[in-house]
Scaffold this motif. Structure first.
Motif, PDB file in Angstrom:
ATOM      1  N   ALA A 156       0.838  -1.200   0.000  1.00  0.00           N
ATOM      2  CA  ALA A 156       0.000   0.000   0.000  1.00  0.00           C
ATOM      3  C   ALA A 156       0.872   1.249   0.000  1.00  0.00           C
ATOM      4  CB  ALA A 156      -0.912  -0.010   1.230  1.00  0.00           C
ATOM      5  N   GLY A 157       1.967   1.211   0.766  1.00  0.00           N
ATOM      6  CA  GLY A 157       2.877   2.345   0.788  1.00  0.00           C
ATOM      7  C   GLY A 157       3.521   2.570  -0.567  1.00  0.00           C
ATOM      8  N   LEU A 158       3.886   1.468  -1.237  1.00  0.00           N
ATOM      9  CA  LEU A 158       4.481   1.610  -2.569  1.00  0.00           C
ATOM     10  C   LEU A 158       3.471   2.194  -3.547  1.00  0.00           C
ATOM     11  CD1 LEU A 158       6.579  -1.660  -2.857  1.00  0.00           C
ATOM     12  CD2 LEU A 158       7.410   0.670  -2.590  1.00  0.00           C
ATOM     13  N   ALA A 159       2.204   1.742  -3.442  1.00  0.00           N
ATOM     14  CA  ALA A 159       1.157   2.278  -4.322  1.00  0.00           C
ATOM     15  C   ALA A 159       1.029   3.787  -4.113  1.00  0.00           C
ATOM     16  CB  ALA A 159      -0.166   1.578  -4.040  1.00  0.00           C
ATOM     17  N   ALA A 160       1.081   4.220  -2.850  1.00  0.00           N
ATOM     18  CA  ALA A 160       0.972   5.651  -2.552  1.00  0.00           C
ATOM     19  C   ALA A 160       2.203   6.391  -3.085  1.00  0.00           C
ATOM     20  CB  ALA A 160       0.833   5.864  -1.053  1.00  0.00           C
ATOM     21  N   ARG A 161       3.368   5.750  -2.921  1.00  0.00           N
ATOM     22  CA  ARG A 161       4.630   6.367  -3.339  1.00  0.00           C
ATOM     23  C   ARG A 161       4.621   6.650  -4.837  1.00  0.00           C
ATOM     24  NH1 ARG A 161       8.735   7.525  -5.208  1.00  0.00           N
ATOM     25  NH2 ARG A 161      10.932   7.032  -4.840  1.00  0.00           N
ATOM     26  N   PRO A 172      -8.724   1.571  -6.006  1.00  0.00           N
ATOM     27  CA  PRO A 172      -9.217   0.187  -5.956  1.00  0.00           C
ATOM     28  C   PRO A 172      -8.406  -0.762  -6.819  1.00  0.00           C
ATOM     29  CG  PRO A 172     -10.882   1.667  -6.858  1.00  0.00           C
ATOM     30  CD  PRO A 172      -9.772   2.527  -6.381  1.00  0.00           C
ATOM     31  N   VAL A 173      -7.857  -0.257  -7.934  1.00  0.00           N
ATOM     32  CA  VAL A 173      -7.043  -1.130  -8.792  1.00  0.00           C
ATOM     33  C   VAL A 173      -5.806  -1.578  -8.030  1.00  0.00           C
ATOM     34  CG1 VAL A 173      -5.763  -1.257 -10.953  1.00  0.00           C
ATOM     35  CG2 VAL A 173      -7.896   0.045 -10.843  1.00  0.00           C
ATOM     36  N   ALA A 174      -5.154  -0.618  -7.363  1.00  0.00           N
ATOM     37  CA  ALA A 174      -3.972  -0.957  -6.566  1.00  0.00           C
ATOM     38  C   ALA A 174      -4.357  -1.926  -5.457  1.00  0.00           C
ATOM     39  CB  ALA A 174      -3.367   0.315  -5.962  1.00  0.00           C
ATOM     40  N   ASP A 231     -11.664  -7.534  -1.152  1.00  0.00           N
ATOM     41  CA  ASP A 231     -11.538  -6.952   0.186  1.00  0.00           C
ATOM     42  C   ASP A 231     -10.574  -5.779   0.167  1.00  0.00           C
ATOM     43  OD1 ASP A 231     -11.743  -7.091   3.139  1.00  0.00           O
ATOM     44  OD2 ASP A 231      -9.627  -7.596   2.976  1.00  0.00           O
ATOM     45  N   LYS A 232      -9.392  -5.984  -0.436  1.00  0.00           N
ATOM     46  CA  LYS A 232      -8.392  -4.914  -0.417  1.00  0.00           C
ATOM     47  C   LYS A 232      -8.807  -3.766  -1.326  1.00  0.00           C
ATOM     48  CE  LYS A 232      -5.966  -6.855   2.651  1.00  0.00           C
ATOM     49  NZ  LYS A 232      -6.994  -7.853   2.912  1.00  0.00           N
ATOM     50  N   ALA A 233      -9.543  -4.056  -2.404  1.00  0.00           N
ATOM     51  CA  ALA A 233     -10.046  -2.962  -3.242  1.00  0.00           C
ATOM     52  C   ALA A 233     -10.982  -2.083  -2.414  1.00  0.00           C
ATOM     53  CB  ALA A 233     -10.754  -3.520  -4.467  1.00  0.00           C
ATOM     54  N   LEU A 234     -11.847  -2.728  -1.605  1.00  0.00           N
ATOM     55  CA  LEU A 234     -12.751  -1.967  -0.730  1.00  0.00           C
ATOM     56  C   LEU A 234     -11.954  -1.158   0.287  1.00  0.00           C
ATOM     57  CD1 LEU A 234     -15.611  -4.512   0.072  1.00  0.00           C
ATOM     58  CD2 LEU A 234     -15.790  -2.363  -1.168  1.00  0.00           C
ATOM     59  N   VAL A 235     -10.921  -1.801   0.877  1.00  0.00           N
ATOM     60  CA  VAL A 235     -10.130  -1.118   1.904  1.00  0.00           C
ATOM     61  C   VAL A 235      -9.417   0.093   1.303  1.00  0.00           C
ATOM     62  CG1 VAL A 235      -8.077  -1.360   3.335  1.00  0.00           C
ATOM     63  CG2 VAL A 235      -9.816  -3.108   3.390  1.00  0.00           C
ATOM     64  N   VAL A 241     -11.116   7.579   0.425  1.00  0.00           N
ATOM     65  CA  VAL A 241     -12.192   8.475   0.877  1.00  0.00           C
ATOM     66  C   VAL A 241     -11.766   9.191   2.156  1.00  0.00           C
ATOM     67  CG1 VAL A 241     -14.522   8.506   1.852  1.00  0.00           C
ATOM     68  CG2 VAL A 241     -14.050   7.153  -0.181  1.00  0.00           C
ATOM     69  N   LEU A 242     -11.198   8.415   3.092  1.00  0.00           N
ATOM     70  CA  LEU A 242     -10.817   8.988   4.388  1.00  0.00           C
ATOM     71  C   LEU A 242      -9.703  10.020   4.224  1.00  0.00           C
ATOM     72  CD1 LEU A 242     -10.842   5.803   6.616  1.00  0.00           C
ATOM     73  CD2 LEU A 242     -12.401   7.728   6.728  1.00  0.00           C
ATOM     74  N   VAL A 243      -8.682   9.674   3.413  1.00  0.00           N
ATOM     75  CA  VAL A 243      -7.521  10.561   3.304  1.00  0.00           C
ATOM     76  C   VAL A 243      -7.916  11.881   2.641  1.00  0.00           C
ATOM     77  CG1 VAL A 243      -5.319  10.825   2.150  1.00  0.00           C
ATOM     78  CG2 VAL A 243      -5.817   8.732   3.324  1.00  0.00           C
ATOM     79  N   TYR A 244      -8.804  11.805   1.631  1.00  0.00           N
ATOM     80  CA  TYR A 244      -9.205  13.051   0.991  1.00  0.00           C
ATOM     81  C   TYR A 244     -10.168  13.851   1.849  1.00  0.00           C
ATOM     82  CZ  TYR A 244      -6.637  12.208  -3.234  1.00  0.00           C
ATOM     83  OH  TYR A 244      -5.613  12.035  -4.117  1.00  0.00           O
ATOM     84  N   ALA A 245     -10.828  13.187   2.804  1.00  0.00           N
ATOM     85  CA  ALA A 245     -11.721  13.922   3.695  1.00  0.00           C
ATOM     86  C   ALA A 245     -10.954  14.614   4.811  1.00  0.00           C
ATOM     87  CB  ALA A 245     -12.755  12.966   4.300  1.00  0.00           C
ATOM     88  N   LEU A 246      -9.694  14.184   5.034  1.00  0.00           N
ATOM     89  CA  LEU A 246      -8.897  14.827   6.084  1.00  0.00           C
ATOM     90  C   LEU A 246      -8.552  16.244   5.666  1.00  0.00           C
ATOM     91  CD1 LEU A 246      -6.288  12.077   7.030  1.00  0.00           C
ATOM     92  CD2 LEU A 246      -8.119  12.954   8.449  1.00  0.00           C
TER      93      LEU A 246
END
Lengths: 272, 245
Positions: A156-161, A172-174, A231-235, A241-246
């Motif tokens: 997940a960190g690599l996807a964000a990076r 969701p693709v990641a 499951d991970k696509a949902l997560v 959603v959460l990060v952009y709402a911050l």
């Protein structure tokens, strides 16, 4: 805010080398255990419960996860270390809610993925492994999945990076891709340590594959390939959603978010 | 005097490992009985048994359905409906594995329900475990009830504003968002404040720390812990050697 202290000594290069070595050893322990289990499984699976594979899976994956924690935890800035307990509680609170319902999902990685997106792959891996270890205080059955959780945090960190959280539809693709890898790695744990899955819904899917004559590991891997990517696509979507709402002020306090422009939008001036 | 927390941890961990390595039904059942007895004696059974049941009942059911009905490797067929075959081998595999997991889970839960977390954290730091691990452990365990309470408050507030959780995936996702967004923003905000306060007190620094909490241990406890760990290692080694033959 979380800059280095002016009065305390900074870490020496020798300590950094030692940590890098531990990181590599941890990753090797996890990879080696997985390869050994997959190569040796056909002779062992019906050799009775408590087979050697269960012990190898337990010790190899756990040792790898612990090495990763030992290597990564001391290097994290305070702002990240303080976020880890919050992430762990989110994993537990949201995971326990879903785990008790009849859905073949787990959603037990929202906190881990959140830390990975805000603080990077190393922090994500440490959070995943720590989450399993601390959660095992209430539910010892999650302990053997520490290595899989660490892998998910790291991916997940690599996807964000690499900017996959900059476009909303890429998250969701990641997550889907992460779920495939995470599911394949966690399947031997479910097969050898538990001889099945811990949920009724996932157990039903495994039963369906077993009724077609699959070996236990094959059936559980197929079940993982059905459940985990979704499951991970949902997560990942939930975390996006959460990060952009911050508020932006909250996200740009993390150096990882600033340096790699993890989130879409104007890049704030450095040090502003 | 209570046992040192690391002694109980070593006892629980080695019991779990030895039961897994032995894979012997009478031993698993004996460990289950002993664990339930210990928790009843310690007065934790009221909290421990529901927690254990929440984990173990779905697990055992799942194993029973999975191996009881579908065990292609089994030969002794007891009953058959279409593709489902109840085999003696499948049932015994499910029973053995379930007993073994129950034993390991109960042994570890007896430890975690009886240990005093501040003592455990102090003992870990005294043994040289990095202070940050102790912080994460202690902080998570104390945040858990606080955050559960907070989530409940947020749900009540949203319900007061007209949130009704209806059936259907979209409604549930919307309800999840209405509760999770305020929760996570508040938690990240809090964490930032806490980070600044901890940093100002030298949390990020390396170097010796003074602990004000002293966890006493009896003289026989360190060698006893060593013995437990050796016994667990020996059980694993014997199992691996037997598997290698």
């Amino acid at each position: 805010m979380s800059s280095h202290s002016l009065t305390l000594p900074s870490a020496s290069p020798a300590a950094a080398r030692k940590r890098r070595l531990l990181e590599i050893l941890g990753a090797l322990a996890i990879a080696g255990t997985y390869i050994y289990l997959v190569l040796n499984q056909p002779t062992d699976i019906t050799g009775g419960p408590g087979s050697a594979s269960a012990l190898i899976a337990l010790s190899g994956f756990l040792a790898g996860a612990v090495l990763l924690i030992v290597a990564v935890l001391p290097t994290l800035p305070t702002s990240t270390v303080v976020l880890i307990p919050v992430a762990l509680v989110l994993n537990i609170v949201l995971g326990q809610f879903v785990g008790s319902t009849l859905v073949p999902f787990y959603l037990d990685a929202i906190g881990t993925v959140l830390v990975a997106v805000l603080a990077g792959p190393a922090a994500g891996a440490a959070t995943g492994a720590l989450s399993s270890i601390v959660w095992s205080f209430f539910n010892p059955t999650v302990l053997p999945f520490a290595a899989g959780a660490a892998l998910i945090g790291c991916l997940a960190g690599l996807a964000a990076r690499y900017g996959l959280f900059r476009r909303f539809y890429l998250a969701p693709v990641a997550g889907f891709a992460t779920g495939i890898i995470g599911g394949v790695v966690s399947a031997p744990v479910a097969a050898f340590v538990f001889g099945g899955t811990s949920g009724v819904a996932t157990g039903a899917i495994v039963s369906a594959f077993r009724s077609m004559g699959d070996s236990l590991l094959a059936a559980i891997t197929k079940q993982a390939l059905i459940s985990d990517p979704m499951d991970k696509a949902l997560v990942f979507t939930a975390v996006a959603v959460l990060v952009y709402a911050l508020p932006r002020r909250a996200t740009v306090q993390f150096p990882f978010v600033r340096r790699h422009r993890v989130l879409a939008g104007r890049n704030p001036e450095q040090g502003a | 005097m209570r046992l040192h927390p690391l002694t109980t941890l070593a006892a629980a961990g080695s019991t779990a490992v030895i039961t897994t390595a032995a894979a012997y039904l009478p031993l698993s059942l004996a460990v289950i009985t002993a664990a339930v007895g210990l928790s009843a004696r310690g007065g934790t059974s009221r909290r421990l048994l529901p927690a254990a049941a929440a984990i173990l009942v779905p697990l055992a059911l799942s194993l029973l359905v999975l191996h009881g009905l579908f065990f292609p490797e089994g030969d002794t067929v007891l009953a058959q409906w279409g593709p489902a075959r109840v085999t003696a081998e499948g049932l015994s595999f499910a029973l053995n594995r379930a007993a073994q997991l129950c034993a390991a889970v109960l042994a570890l839960l007896v430890f975690s329900f009886s240990v005093s977390v501040p003592d455990l954290v102090a003992a870990l730091s005294a043994k040289g475990v990095h202070g940050r691990f102790a912080f994460v452990l202690a902080s998570t365990l104390s945040l858990l009830p606080a955050i559960t309470f907070r989530l409940e408050r947020i749900r009540q507030a949203q319900e007061a504003r007209g949130l009704v959780i209806r059936r259907g995936l979209l409604h549930r996702a919307a309800a999840f968002r209405l509760q999770a967004v305020p929760l996570v923003s508040a938690l990240v905000e809090d964490a930032a404040t806490r980070a600044a306060a901890l940093e100002a007190r030298g949390f990020g620094g390396t170097g010796p720390r003074t602990s004000y909490r002293d966890v006493p241990e009896r003289p026989w406890e360190p060698p006893f812990r060593m013995l437990l760990l050796l016994a667990a290692a020996a059980a694993v080694a014997v199992r691996l050697l037997l598997a290698g033959d």
